[in-house]
Write a protein that holds these residues in place. Sequence first.
Motif, PDB file in Angstrom:
ATOM      1  N   ALA A 130      -8.604 -14.937 -27.188  1.00  0.00           N
ATOM      2  CA  ALA A 130      -9.830 -14.737 -26.411  1.00  0.00           C
ATOM      3  C   ALA A 130      -9.505 -14.667 -24.919  1.00  0.00           C
ATOM      4  O   ALA A 130     -10.009 -13.791 -24.198  1.00  0.00           O
ATOM      5  CB  ALA A 130     -10.818 -15.853 -26.698  1.00  0.00           C
ATOM      6  N   ALA A 131      -8.628 -15.567 -24.469  1.00  0.00           N
ATOM      7  CA  ALA A 131      -8.252 -15.573 -23.051  1.00  0.00           C
ATOM      8  C   ALA A 131      -7.486 -14.302 -22.709  1.00  0.00           C
ATOM      9  O   ALA A 131      -7.715 -13.683 -21.663  1.00  0.00           O
ATOM     10  CB  ALA A 131      -7.405 -16.805 -22.750  1.00  0.00           C
ATOM     11  N   ALA A 132      -6.596 -13.880 -23.612  1.00  0.00           N
ATOM     12  CA  ALA A 132      -5.805 -12.672 -23.364  1.00  0.00           C
ATOM     13  C   ALA A 132      -6.728 -11.458 -23.230  1.00  0.00           C
ATOM     14  O   ALA A 132      -6.548 -10.620 -22.336  1.00  0.00           O
ATOM     15  CB  ALA A 132      -4.812 -12.460 -24.499  1.00  0.00           C
ATOM     16  N   LEU A 133      -7.743 -11.376 -24.100  1.00  0.00           N
ATOM     17  CA  LEU A 133      -8.660 -10.233 -24.054  1.00  0.00           C
ATOM     18  C   LEU A 133      -9.532 -10.272 -22.790  1.00  0.00           C
ATOM     19  O   LEU A 133      -9.827  -9.227 -22.206  1.00  0.00           O
ATOM     20  CB  LEU A 133      -9.524 -10.196 -25.310  1.00  0.00           C
ATOM     21  CG  LEU A 133      -8.761  -9.750 -26.561  1.00  0.00           C
ATOM     22  CD1 LEU A 133      -9.544 -10.065 -27.821  1.00  0.00           C
ATOM     23  CD2 LEU A 133      -8.444  -8.257 -26.492  1.00  0.00           C
ATOM     24  N   SER A 134      -9.929 -11.473 -22.377  1.00  0.00           N
ATOM     25  CA  SER A 134     -10.704 -11.578 -21.134  1.00  0.00           C
ATOM     26  C   SER A 134      -9.892 -11.036 -19.964  1.00  0.00           C
ATOM     27  O   SER A 134     -10.417 -10.360 -19.091  1.00  0.00           O
ATOM     28  CB  SER A 134     -11.095 -13.025 -20.838  1.00  0.00           C
ATOM     29  OG  SER A 134     -11.883 -13.519 -21.876  1.00  0.00           O
ATOM     30  N   GLU A 135      -8.587 -11.353 -19.987  1.00  0.00           N
ATOM     31  CA  GLU A 135      -7.728 -10.863 -18.911  1.00  0.00           C
ATOM     32  C   GLU A 135      -7.590  -9.348 -18.945  1.00  0.00           C
ATOM     33  O   GLU A 135      -7.427  -8.705 -17.920  1.00  0.00           O
ATOM     34  CB  GLU A 135      -6.337 -11.497 -19.001  1.00  0.00           C
ATOM     35  CG  GLU A 135      -6.292 -12.896 -18.434  1.00  0.00           C
ATOM     36  CD  GLU A 135      -4.956 -13.576 -18.695  1.00  0.00           C
ATOM     37  OE1 GLU A 135      -3.920 -12.886 -18.683  1.00  0.00           O
ATOM     38  OE2 GLU A 135      -4.971 -14.809 -18.932  1.00  0.00           O
ATOM     39  N   LEU A 136      -7.653  -8.781 -20.156  1.00  0.00           N
ATOM     40  CA  LEU A 136      -7.500  -7.323 -20.289  1.00  0.00           C
ATOM     41  C   LEU A 136      -8.792  -6.574 -19.945  1.00  0.00           C
ATOM     42  O   LEU A 136      -8.767  -5.359 -19.734  1.00  0.00           O
ATOM     43  CB  LEU A 136      -7.108  -6.961 -21.727  1.00  0.00           C
ATOM     44  CG  LEU A 136      -5.662  -7.129 -22.133  1.00  0.00           C
ATOM     45  CD1 LEU A 136      -5.488  -6.758 -23.603  1.00  0.00           C
ATOM     46  CD2 LEU A 136      -4.749  -6.247 -21.271  1.00  0.00           C
ATOM     47  N   GLN A 137      -9.911  -7.301 -19.931  1.00  0.00           N
ATOM     48  CA  GLN A 137     -11.212  -6.642 -19.800  1.00  0.00           C
ATOM     49  C   GLN A 137     -11.347  -5.685 -18.601  1.00  0.00           C
ATOM     50  O   GLN A 137     -11.841  -4.568 -18.787  1.00  0.00           O
ATOM     51  CB  GLN A 137     -12.332  -7.666 -19.794  1.00  0.00           C
ATOM     52  CG  GLN A 137     -13.461  -7.249 -20.701  1.00  0.00           C
ATOM     53  CD  GLN A 137     -14.571  -8.269 -20.759  1.00  0.00           C
ATOM     54  OE1 GLN A 137     -14.468  -9.356 -20.215  1.00  0.00           O
ATOM     55  NE2 GLN A 137     -15.647  -7.911 -21.420  1.00  0.00           N
ATOM     56  N   PRO A 138     -10.897  -6.095 -17.410  1.00  0.00           N
ATOM     57  CA  PRO A 138     -11.016  -5.151 -16.288  1.00  0.00           C
ATOM     58  C   PRO A 138     -10.285  -3.835 -16.561  1.00  0.00           C
ATOM     59  O   PRO A 138     -10.788  -2.757 -16.242  1.00  0.00           O
ATOM     60  CB  PRO A 138     -10.359  -5.896 -15.123  1.00  0.00           C
ATOM     61  CG  PRO A 138     -10.379  -7.341 -15.514  1.00  0.00           C
ATOM     62  CD  PRO A 138     -10.329  -7.387 -17.002  1.00  0.00           C
ATOM     63  N   MET A 139      -9.110  -3.941 -17.211  1.00  0.00           N
ATOM     64  CA  MET A 139      -8.336  -2.735 -17.509  1.00  0.00           C
ATOM     65  C   MET A 139      -9.071  -1.879 -18.541  1.00  0.00           C
ATOM     66  O   MET A 139      -9.072  -0.655 -18.462  1.00  0.00           O
ATOM     67  CB  MET A 139      -6.961  -3.133 -18.035  1.00  0.00           C
ATOM     68  CG  MET A 139      -5.849  -2.344 -17.397  1.00  0.00           C
ATOM     69  SD  MET A 139      -4.293  -2.572 -18.238  1.00  0.00           S
ATOM     70  CE  MET A 139      -3.834  -4.198 -17.722  1.00  0.00           C
ATOM     71  N   LEU A 140      -9.703  -2.545 -19.503  1.00  0.00           N
ATOM     72  CA  LEU A 140     -10.454  -1.819 -20.525  1.00  0.00           C
ATOM     73  C   LEU A 140     -11.618  -1.071 -19.887  1.00  0.00           C
ATOM     74  O   LEU A 140     -11.857   0.097 -20.173  1.00  0.00           O
ATOM     75  CB  LEU A 140     -10.990  -2.784 -21.594  1.00  0.00           C
ATOM     76  CG  LEU A 140      -9.941  -3.448 -22.479  1.00  0.00           C
ATOM     77  CD1 LEU A 140     -10.590  -4.422 -23.447  1.00  0.00           C
ATOM     78  CD2 LEU A 140      -9.153  -2.402 -23.252  1.00  0.00           C
ATOM     79  N   ARG A 141     -12.324  -1.755 -18.988  1.00  0.00           N
ATOM     80  CA  ARG A 141     -13.470  -1.107 -18.344  1.00  0.00           C
ATOM     81  C   ARG A 141     -13.029   0.137 -17.578  1.00  0.00           C
ATOM     82  O   ARG A 141     -13.692   1.157 -17.580  1.00  0.00           O
ATOM     83  CB  ARG A 141     -14.173  -2.078 -17.395  1.00  0.00           C
ATOM     84  CG  ARG A 141     -14.980  -3.105 -18.139  1.00  0.00           C
ATOM     85  CD  ARG A 141     -15.931  -3.842 -17.212  1.00  0.00           C
ATOM     86  NE  ARG A 141     -16.366  -5.089 -17.821  1.00  0.00           N
ATOM     87  CZ  ARG A 141     -17.212  -5.164 -18.843  1.00  0.00           C
ATOM     88  NH1 ARG A 141     -17.745  -4.064 -19.341  1.00  0.00           N
ATOM     89  NH2 ARG A 141     -17.538  -6.322 -19.357  1.00  0.00           N
ATOM     90  N   GLN A 142     -11.890   0.007 -16.934  1.00  0.00           N
ATOM     91  CA  GLN A 142     -11.366   1.137 -16.165  1.00  0.00           C
ATOM     92  C   GLN A 142     -10.991   2.286 -17.102  1.00  0.00           C
ATOM     93  O   GLN A 142     -11.279   3.445 -16.813  1.00  0.00           O
ATOM     94  CB  GLN A 142     -10.153   0.677 -15.376  1.00  0.00           C
ATOM     95  CG  GLN A 142      -9.856   1.590 -14.208  1.00  0.00           C
ATOM     96  CD  GLN A 142      -8.627   1.130 -13.460  1.00  0.00           C
ATOM     97  OE1 GLN A 142      -7.866   0.293 -13.939  1.00  0.00           O
ATOM     98  NE2 GLN A 142      -8.431   1.689 -12.284  1.00  0.00           N
ATOM     99  N   LEU A 143     -10.384   1.929 -18.232  1.00  0.00           N
ATOM    100  CA  LEU A 143      -9.952   2.944 -19.200  1.00  0.00           C
ATOM    101  C   LEU A 143     -11.152   3.725 -19.753  1.00  0.00           C
ATOM    102  O   LEU A 143     -11.082   4.924 -19.955  1.00  0.00           O
ATOM    103  CB  LEU A 143      -9.206   2.220 -20.316  1.00  0.00           C
ATOM    104  CG  LEU A 143      -8.517   3.021 -21.409  1.00  0.00           C
ATOM    105  CD1 LEU A 143      -7.183   2.361 -21.724  1.00  0.00           C
ATOM    106  CD2 LEU A 143      -9.309   3.108 -22.683  1.00  0.00           C
TER     107      LEU A 143
END
Length: 243
Positions: free
Chosen positions: A94-107
């Motif tokens: 869950a923490a790892a995905l939260s960290e990835l979230q900004p990158m996902l939004r950009q993608l």
Amino acid sequence: VQARLLHLQRIESVGQLASGVSHDFNNILGAIIGYTAQRHRLHELDYDPATDAPAMAQALEGVELAAQRGVAISRKLLSFSRRELAVPSDFDVAAALSELQPMLRQLFGSSVAVELSTPALPCVVHLDRAQFDLVMLNFAANARDAMPDGGTFSIQVGLEEGQVALRLSDTGVGMSAEVMRQAFEPFFTTKPAGQGTGLGLAVAQELTQQGGGSLWVDSAPGQGTRFTLRLPQAAAPLTGPAG
Ligand code: ADP
């Protein structure tokens, strides 16, 4: 027998991998050689910078794009073939995905809503973190490609029967039974040449199996796609939430 079968399957997929890679690299090198043929004009007497320089610049750009495609393929190939070099560690999904979230939004850009739902309890797994990130980004890139007109990408994390479950769903074009059957094979892609390597899901499969988990897909044309990953829960970290 089982071990032999696995070994044979592995040899077969390595063979597939090798022929796919040589094919892709041949195309890339062919493109580069084609573009660099422009250089012969430099030696011709009628070389005119005013008209020929833009063509040169364009050819160089073509070389750059082709080389970038080569780099993308060899990166994916590395994460596929160097699984022995994986360095697993315990981390909270869950923490790892939260960290990835900004990158996902950009993608995804603004036309796709990104939803992440995580439980309050820790969901600790034992995997190579860098490979996990790559695999998540690849699921996202596939979802983006499946939703050219926008939609929703959602990730649900949960604990099920002592395992960490991850569901990644999109509201995209979905897959036919035929595509679903082959989707996890190395180098299977339905994308135009140069856009798909067909390695993303094969790498995801590898990572999951290596972590002792399972990965499957539910999809139908026009109905979107949902990938489900189940991974063994690693021992809760010593510094778990109190109470
Ligand atoms: P690539 O993305 O390079 O094609 P992958 O292994 O990641 O390689 O995916 C293989 C194929 O599976 C894709 O070309 C596509 O046809 C299908 N696919 C994967 N994810 C999705 C998705 N979310 N929606 C529809 N089709 C998908």
